[in-house]
Write a protein that holds these residues in place. Structure first.
Motif: not given
Lengths: 117, 112
Positions: A10, A12-14, A89, A115, A117
């Motif tokens: 997993r 999550i990044c900007k 995403s 994901t 963001l």
């Protein structure tokens, strides 16, 4: 045997950053690896075919400059999502075809949930 | 280009009921056929595969599939489903060039 791993599982990044996903064949050599994308409740869509030592072959509609694929060895292929945006995403899955295998059987990795963001 | 069609998008069965999931493909050449299962939160697992020979193939967990060349079909069957069979099922076709195409998947829900 025939295990394929992916890292990370997993991420999550900007928005605007780049993310690298690794796909490894742990106990066999793979001249060919495949990268798929799976949206929620949908099927796998082939993005590109990665061949060791040569350029990847991208499916129609997949931006090669956005999804950079490198297959530097017989056990490792990487997918880099460059300048990621929220629409990138998704669940990214790789598979590998055993060099010594027959009949085009592919072995799938567990996938990477991206994901943005 | 090849394509794969899975007729049932969502199937709901009670335990012990029989299962048949349809899969049809279109491709002019030789293909290898696969059924994969994806349990909730898990990755794809191979259920069974057909390369050549006996068109009735048996896979894991009591699943079987029959390749009918004249109908371009590769339907998946199980005589008696269990609650643990609840999952997403994908039919896939691979050409000799190694390119795979997946169907849209069928969600199977088995009620206990």
């Amino acid at each position: 045997g025939a295990v394929v791993s992916q890292h990370p599982s997993r991420v999550i990044c900007k928005s605007g950053t780049s993310v690298k996903i690794e796909c490894r064949s742990l106990d066999f050599q793979a001249t060919t690896m495949f990268w798929y994308r799976q949206f929620p409740k949908q099927s796998l869509m082939l993005m590109a075919t990665s061949n060791e030592g040569s350029k990847a072959t991208y499916e129609q509609g997949v931006e090669k400059d956005k999804f950079l694929i490198n297959h530097a060895s017989l056990t490792l292929s990487t997918l880099t999502v460059t300048s990621a945006h929220p629409e990138d995403s998704s669940f990214y899955i790789c598979s590998a075809r055993d060099l010594a295998g027959v009949n085009n059987e592919q072995f799938f990795g567990p996938g990477t949930r991206l994901t943005v963001l | 280009a090849q394509s794969v069609s899975q007729h049932n998008h969502h199937v709901i069965l009670s335990e012990a009921a029989s299962l048949e999931l349809g899969c049809n493909y279109s491709y002019g050449g030789t293909v290898n056929l696969f059924w994969y299962v994806q349990y909730p939160g898990q990755h794809l697992q191979l259920l069974l595969k057909y390369f050549s020979g006996d068109p009735l193939v048996k896979g894991i967990k009591g699943f079987e599939a029959e390749f009918i060349k004249s109908k371009f079909s590769f339907n998946l069957r199980k005589p008696s489903v269990q609650w643990s069979d609840t999952a997403e099922y994908f039919c896939a076709v691979t050409t000799n060039a190694g390119k795979s195409t997946f169907g849209d998947g069928t969600t199977l829900t088995v009620k206990p």
